[in-house]
Design a protein around this motif. Structure first.
Motif, PDB file in Angstrom:
ATOM      1  N   VAL A  57       0.841  -1.200   0.000  1.00 48.91           N
ATOM      2  CA  VAL A  57       0.000   0.000   0.000  1.00 48.91           C
ATOM      3  C   VAL A  57       0.881   1.258   0.000  1.00 48.91           C
ATOM      4  O   VAL A  57       0.682   2.184  -0.773  1.00 48.91           O
ATOM      5  N   LYS A  58       1.853   1.297   0.920  1.00 45.94           N
ATOM      6  CA  LYS A  58       2.814   2.412   1.003  1.00 45.94           C
ATOM      7  C   LYS A  58       2.132   3.773   1.115  1.00 45.94           C
ATOM      8  O   LYS A  58       2.569   4.767   0.531  1.00 45.94           O
ATOM      9  N   GLY A  59       1.024   3.808   1.856  1.00 41.85           N
ATOM     10  CA  GLY A  59       0.343   5.079   2.099  1.00 41.85           C
ATOM     11  C   GLY A  59      -0.469   5.597   0.926  1.00 41.85           C
ATOM     12  O   GLY A  59      -0.967   6.728   0.967  1.00 41.85           O
ATOM     13  N   ARG A  60      -0.595   4.796  -0.127  1.00 39.38           N
ATOM     14  CA  ARG A  60      -1.316   5.249  -1.312  1.00 39.38           C
ATOM     15  C   ARG A  60      -2.802   4.931  -1.229  1.00 39.38           C
ATOM     16  O   ARG A  60      -3.223   4.048  -0.492  1.00 39.38           O
ATOM     17  N   ILE A  61      -3.599   5.657  -2.009  1.00 37.16           N
ATOM     18  CA  ILE A  61      -5.025   5.323  -2.164  1.00 37.16           C
ATOM     19  C   ILE A  61      -5.095   4.186  -3.172  1.00 37.16           C
ATOM     20  O   ILE A  61      -4.689   4.346  -4.334  1.00 37.16           O
TER      21      ILE A  61
END
Length: 205
Positions: free
Chosen positions: A80-84
Motif C-alpha cells: 500500500v505504502k500510504g497510497r489510495i
C-alpha cells in the motif's frame, strides 16, 4: 592531641565512604535508568525493523488443497505504502492483473467448480475487474503476459461476480490464500488494504 586527630580522621573517612556509597547508588540508579531506556529504544528499533520497508512488489506464491486437488497461485505482491488503492492506484471498472508486473497465474491439477462454474484442470491467468460495490473475477487462458497488456476477453474461460468485504485489519501487501472450508469446498481469498475478495471453490462430486 593524637586522639583528637584520630577521631577527626575517622570521621572524615566515614563521611567519604558514605558519600562514595551514595554516589555509587546514584550511578547504579542512573545505569538502570539508561539500561531501561536502551531496552525501550531497542524494542522500538525492533518494531520498526519488522515493518515492511521493501519498495518493490515481492514475488509470492499461495498453495493449498481443497479435497485432493492441489491449487497454486503465483503473483507479485505490491504494498500500500500510504497510497489510495481502490479508485486510485487500482481504478474501478478496469481489468486488473490483481497483482503486479506479470499476470497472476492460477494452476490446479484436476477439474474444479469455481463460483458455481466448472473449469478444466490447467494453468490460467487470474484477473479481476473491481467495482465500487461488486467485482468480476476473471479466469483467462493467457496466463503468460505482462500485467493485462495482452488481455483479450475472448480468451476468458470463466467470469464470476463477487462482493468485496471490508476488513478491520489493514493488509499492507496484497495476499492470496487458499482456504479449505469442508471436505469438498473451499475458497480463494485475496486481501489488500482494507478489502477481502473471496471466490467459492469446490471439487467435482
Amino acid at each position: 592531641m593524637k586522639k583528637t586527630f584520630l577521631i577527626i580522621a575517622l570521621v572524615a573517612t566515614t563521611a567519604s565512604a558514605l558519600v562514595g556509597c551514595s554516589d555509587t547508588n546514584q550511578e547504579s540508579l542512573q545505569e538502570q535508568a539508561v539500561s531501561s531506556e536502551n531496552r525501550e529504544t531497542l524494542d522500538n528499533v525492533s518494531t520498526v525493523a519488522q515493518q515492511d520497508t521493501i519498495k518493490g512488489s515481492i514475488p509470492s506464491e499461495a498453495a493449498g488443497s481443497i479435497g485432493d486437488v492441489n491449487i497454486k497461485i503465483s503473483y507479485y505482491a505490491p504494498g500500500v505504502k500510504g497510497r489510495i488503492i481502490w479508485g486510485g492506484l487500482v481504478p474501478y471498472d478496469q481489468v486488473w492483473t490483481t497483482g503486479a508486473h506479470m499476470a497472476t497465474s492460477l494452476e490446479f491439477e484436476h477439474d474444479l467448480v469455481i463460483g458455481g462454474q466448472e473449469i478444466q484442470a490447467g494453468k490460467y491467468a487470474l484477473f479481476t475487474n473491481p467495482g465500487r460495490e461488486e467485482w468480476t473475477v476473471i479466469i483467462n487462458k493467457n496466463w503468460e503476459q505482462h500485467l493485462a497488456d495482452e488481455y483479450d476477453q475472448k480468451e476468458d474461460v470463466l467470469r464470476v461476480k463477487v462482493k468485496p468485504t471490508v476488513q478491520n485489519q489493514h493488509q499492507e501487501r496484497l495476499k492470496y490464500e487458499i482456504k479449505q472450508l469442508s471436505e469438498k469446498k473451499g475458497a480463494i481469498h485475496m486481501a489488500w488494504d482494507d478489502l477481502i475478495v473471496s471466490v467459492p471453490v469446490s471439487i467435482q462430486p
